[in-house]
Scaffold this active site. Structure first.
Site, PDB file in Angstrom:
ATOM      1  N   GLU A  79     -23.536  -6.433 -29.326  1.00 40.52           N
ATOM      2  CA  GLU A  79     -22.098  -6.738 -29.337  1.00 40.52           C
ATOM      3  C   GLU A  79     -21.872  -8.006 -28.510  1.00 40.52           C
ATOM      4  O   GLU A  79     -20.768  -8.277 -28.074  1.00 40.52           O
ATOM      5  CB  GLU A  79     -21.269  -5.546 -28.853  1.00 40.52           C
ATOM      6  CG  GLU A  79     -21.778  -4.868 -27.620  1.00 40.52           C
ATOM      7  CD  GLU A  79     -21.154  -3.515 -27.381  1.00 40.52           C
ATOM      8  OE1 GLU A  79     -19.919  -3.450 -27.275  1.00 40.52           O
ATOM      9  OE2 GLU A  79     -21.893  -2.528 -27.253  1.00 40.52           O
ATOM     10  N   CYS A 111     -21.638   0.115 -28.607  1.00 39.62           N
ATOM     11  CA  CYS A 111     -22.891   0.553 -27.960  1.00 39.62           C
ATOM     12  C   CYS A 111     -23.689   1.520 -28.822  1.00 39.62           C
ATOM     13  O   CYS A 111     -24.793   1.923 -28.452  1.00 39.62           O
ATOM     14  CB  CYS A 111     -22.585   1.166 -26.597  1.00 39.62           C
ATOM     15  SG  CYS A 111     -21.708   0.029 -25.537  1.00 39.62           S
ATOM     16  N   HIS A 233     -25.799   7.658 -23.166  1.00 43.90           N
ATOM     17  CA  HIS A 233     -25.381   6.258 -23.046  1.00 43.90           C
ATOM     18  C   HIS A 233     -24.676   6.143 -21.690  1.00 43.90           C
ATOM     19  O   HIS A 233     -23.797   6.959 -21.364  1.00 43.90           O
ATOM     20  CB  HIS A 233     -24.404   5.934 -24.188  1.00 43.90           C
ATOM     21  CG  HIS A 233     -23.657   4.662 -23.983  1.00 43.90           C
ATOM     22  ND1 HIS A 233     -24.294   3.467 -23.746  1.00 43.90           N
ATOM     23  CD2 HIS A 233     -22.318   4.392 -23.958  1.00 43.90           C
ATOM     24  CE1 HIS A 233     -23.387   2.518 -23.589  1.00 43.90           C
ATOM     25  NE2 HIS A 233     -22.187   3.050 -23.713  1.00 43.90           N
TER      26      HIS A 233
HETATM   27  N1  COA Z   1     -15.838   7.220  -2.385  1.00 43.98           N
HETATM   28  C1  COA Z   1     -16.311   7.935  -3.430  1.00 43.98           C
HETATM   29  N2  COA Z   1     -15.713   7.943  -4.662  1.00 43.98           N
HETATM   30  C2  COA Z   1     -14.600   7.203  -4.809  1.00 43.98           C
HETATM   31  C3  COA Z   1     -14.055   6.441  -3.756  1.00 43.98           C
HETATM   32  C4  COA Z   1     -14.722   6.468  -2.497  1.00 43.98           C
HETATM   33  N3  COA Z   1     -14.277   5.772  -1.442  1.00 43.98           N
HETATM   34  N4  COA Z   1     -12.952   5.823  -4.203  1.00 43.98           N
HETATM   35  C5  COA Z   1     -12.801   6.179  -5.519  1.00 43.98           C
HETATM   36  N5  COA Z   1     -13.794   7.011  -5.879  1.00 43.98           N
HETATM   37  C6  COA Z   1     -14.034   7.614  -7.184  1.00 43.98           C
HETATM   38  C7  COA Z   1     -12.783   8.129  -7.861  1.00 43.98           C
HETATM   39  O1  COA Z   1     -12.428   9.409  -7.384  1.00 43.98           O
HETATM   40  C8  COA Z   1     -13.242   8.141  -9.319  1.00 43.98           C
HETATM   41  O2  COA Z   1     -14.048   9.273  -9.543  1.00 43.98           O
HETATM   42  P1  COA Z   1     -13.805  10.203 -10.825  1.00 43.98           P
HETATM   43  O3  COA Z   1     -14.013   9.347 -12.033  1.00 43.98           O
HETATM   44  O4  COA Z   1     -14.837  11.269 -10.703  1.00 43.98           O
HETATM   45  O5  COA Z   1     -12.417  10.701 -10.750  1.00 43.98           O
HETATM   46  C9  COA Z   1     -14.161   6.924  -9.408  1.00 43.98           C
HETATM   47  O6  COA Z   1     -14.501   6.594  -8.050  1.00 43.98           O
HETATM   48  C10 COA Z   1     -13.512   5.717 -10.050  1.00 43.98           C
HETATM   49  O7  COA Z   1     -12.288   5.499  -9.438  1.00 43.98           O
HETATM   50  P2  COA Z   1     -11.042   4.968 -10.275  1.00 43.98           P
HETATM   51  O8  COA Z   1      -9.890   4.860  -9.385  1.00 43.98           O
HETATM   52  O9  COA Z   1     -10.888   5.790 -11.506  1.00 43.98           O
HETATM   53  O10 COA Z   1     -11.621   3.517 -10.641  1.00 43.98           O
HETATM   54  P3  COA Z   1     -10.974   2.350 -11.454  1.00 43.98           P
HETATM   55  O11 COA Z   1      -9.544   2.515 -11.731  1.00 43.98           O
HETATM   56  O12 COA Z   1     -11.389   1.129 -10.706  1.00 43.98           O
HETATM   57  O13 COA Z   1     -11.725   2.388 -12.886  1.00 43.98           O
HETATM   58  C11 COA Z   1     -13.456   2.529 -14.513  1.00 43.98           C
HETATM   59  C12 COA Z   1     -13.069   2.790 -13.062  1.00 43.98           C
HETATM   60  C13 COA Z   1     -14.834   3.088 -14.764  1.00 43.98           C
HETATM   61  C14 COA Z   1     -12.459   3.208 -15.460  1.00 43.98           C
HETATM   62  C15 COA Z   1     -13.463   0.969 -14.767  1.00 43.98           C
HETATM   63  O14 COA Z   1     -14.477   0.398 -13.980  1.00 43.98           O
HETATM   64  C16 COA Z   1     -13.724   0.603 -16.215  1.00 43.98           C
HETATM   65  O15 COA Z   1     -12.804   0.558 -17.018  1.00 43.98           O
HETATM   66  N6  COA Z   1     -14.981   0.299 -16.568  1.00 43.98           N
HETATM   67  C17 COA Z   1     -15.398   0.052 -17.956  1.00 43.98           C
HETATM   68  C18 COA Z   1     -15.792   1.367 -18.585  1.00 43.98           C
HETATM   69  C19 COA Z   1     -16.376   1.144 -19.936  1.00 43.98           C
HETATM   70  O16 COA Z   1     -17.234   0.312 -20.068  1.00 43.98           O
HETATM   71  N7  COA Z   1     -15.921   1.865 -20.968  1.00 43.98           N
HETATM   72  C20 COA Z   1     -16.352   1.617 -22.320  1.00 43.98           C
HETATM   73  C21 COA Z   1     -17.735   1.897 -22.596  1.00 43.98           C
HETATM   74  S1  COA Z   1     -18.072   3.494 -23.197  1.00 43.98           S
END
Ligand code: COA
Length: 387
Positions: A79, A111, A233
């Site tokens: 991709e 993917c 994945h």
């Molecule tokens: N210590 C430990 N864990 C922590 C933390 C800390 N200090 N602060 C936050 N976290 C955890 C949160 O609780 C959350 O855990 P959970 O998912 O089990 O609830 C996790 O870290 C992520 O936090 P969140 O606030 O949801 O992160 P974000 O808003 O920055 O977004 C993603 C995270 C993954 C959604 C973002 O990076 C993203 O969109 N990535 C792309 C994903 C992708 O590629 N998708 C398509 C392919 S299939």
């Protein structure tokens, strides 16, 4: 006749960013990236590495060892395509000096692409049992600087040789597929970075996992405990952990511990490299085979997911002596050779690679024999080998 994976080649670029460095630069608690997302490092591709060059480097890892005259099919799944028309596989074919009688093309469904290629190769070998097929997944995951997805970037490639009577694993008959037209992640033609609704994507991934795993178990009459390992994945490793926790929720303590241990083994490479889109599931496979102690004939369940969205659950059995076929030393070398970039250096490399110039000079100290993107001449992409 049993058909499956006979060789695995792997490649990742020679630079990375440490997740603690990135978290501190972005004003985030490092444990969010290390534990909450589940990543330690993220591979960074500079302008000299693209999907094609990485795919060549991954395939080259085993190409000299195989009977090249038997390769009848070469599929490139990506991709991060470099051309809207010409297949990336033709650049690979030329670099490897593969004979012209090969059927070759590029394939796409986010993917899921490498799984689509693998299944096509399996069907091809079933019809042409004396031929083999090479399938390559190669990608640079780019979401952009200072975006929520930034921590889930990465770059790399996995190349597989598919043949009858393979020496690593045999693919089992049957699969369960599930697809729906949804918008969780996509990359429009005019954008070099992906657009993603990350939370929605996680939710759909888990829903599709539940559906395909349950359908596959019903079809085969197998229980979770029958699997020696379940692999996924991994756009980031926490996503796979959530799916694995769903899979083992109703099992006894022994099964839960065993399948948690194998999941931990399968995520080691992903934690070091990050997301490599099409090849991520197969990097999990490589990591599992290298880090887990599995018996010959162990049943491996594989969950493939491509946004948009298409998912498939299928399984394979390990072949006795599979350990001897793994590129362990090469893969360790690839990770150990990497240069740690500061966040400022990473931002510079990232931005330069996005604005690919016509003339590209090999300034980094990449080692002899590696292939790289050397710029364009009359809009034609050039690939060279480090002398
Ligand atoms: N210590 C430990 N864990 C922590 C933390 C800390 N200090 N602060 C936050 N976290 C955890 C949160 O609780 C959350 O855990 P959970 O998912 O089990 O609830 C996790 O870290 C992520 O936090 P969140 O606030 O949801 O992160 P974000 O808003 O920055 O977004 C993603 C995270 C993954 C959604 C973002 O990076 C993203 O969109 N990535 C792309 C994903 C992708 O590629 N998708 C398509 C392919 S299939």
């Amino acid at each position: 006749m049993q058909i499956g994976i006979d060789k695995i080649g792997f490649f990742t670029p020679n630079k990375y960013v440490d997740m603690t460095d990135l978290a501190l630069a972005r004003g985030v608690d490092p444990n969010k990236f290390l534990i909450g997302i589940g990543q330690r490092k993220m591979a960074v591709a500079d302008v000299t590495q693209d999907a094609v060059s990485m795919g060549i480097n991954a395939t080259k890892q085993y190409f000299a060892e195989i009977d090249q005259s038997k390769v009848g099919l070469l599929i490139f799944a990506t991709e991060s395509s470099v051309d809207q028309s010409k297949s990336a596989s033709l650049f690979v074919k030329k670099a490897l000096n593969l004979h012209p009688q090969v059927r070759t093309f590029e394939i796409k469904e986010a993917c899921f692409g490498l799984t689509a290629a693998l299944m096509t190769a399996r069907d091809y070998v079933r019809v042409h049992p004396h031929h083999t097929a090479i399938v390559i997944g190669s990608d640079i995951a780019r979401y952009g600087l200072n975006t929520p997805g930034e921590v889930t970037q990465g770059a790399g490639s996995v190349s597989l040789l598919v043949k009858a009577n393979p020496s690593i694993l045999t693919l089992n008959e049957g699969h369960s597929a599930y697809s729906e037209d949804i918008d969780d992640f996509w990359r429009p033609n005019d954008s070099k970075v992906a657009l993603v609704d990350g939370k929605y994507s996680t939710q759909v991934y888990l829903e599709f996992f539940k559906k395909t795993f349950a359908a596959y178990q019903a079809e085969k009459g197998w229980m979770t405990r029958d699997f020696g390992a379940l692999i996924y994945h991994l756009p980031y490793t926490k996503m796979g952990l959530k799916a694995n926790n769903i899979a083992i929720a109703d099992e006894d303590k022994n099964v839960q511990e065993r399948l948690t241990e194998t999941f931990t083994a399968s995520k080691q490479l992903s934690m070091e490299v990050g997301n490599i889109y099409t090849a991520s599931l197969y990097m999990s496979l490589l990591s599992l085979l290298e880090h887990a102690d599995l018996e010959a004939n162990a049943l491996i369940g594989l969950f493939s997911y491509g946004s948009g969205a298409m998912a498939e659950f299928f399984s394979a059995n390990l072949v006795d002596g599979y350990q001897k076929q793994l590129p362990l030393a090469w893969q360790e070398h690839l990770l150990n050779r990497r240069q740690r970039l500061s966040v400022a250096e990473y931002e510079e490399v990232f931005t330069a690679a996005l604005n690919e110039p016509a003339e590209v000079e090999l300034t980094s100290d990449e080692e002899r024999g590696m292939w790289y993107f050397a710029g364009t001449k009359n809009h034609i992409r050039q690939y060279c080998q480090v002398k």
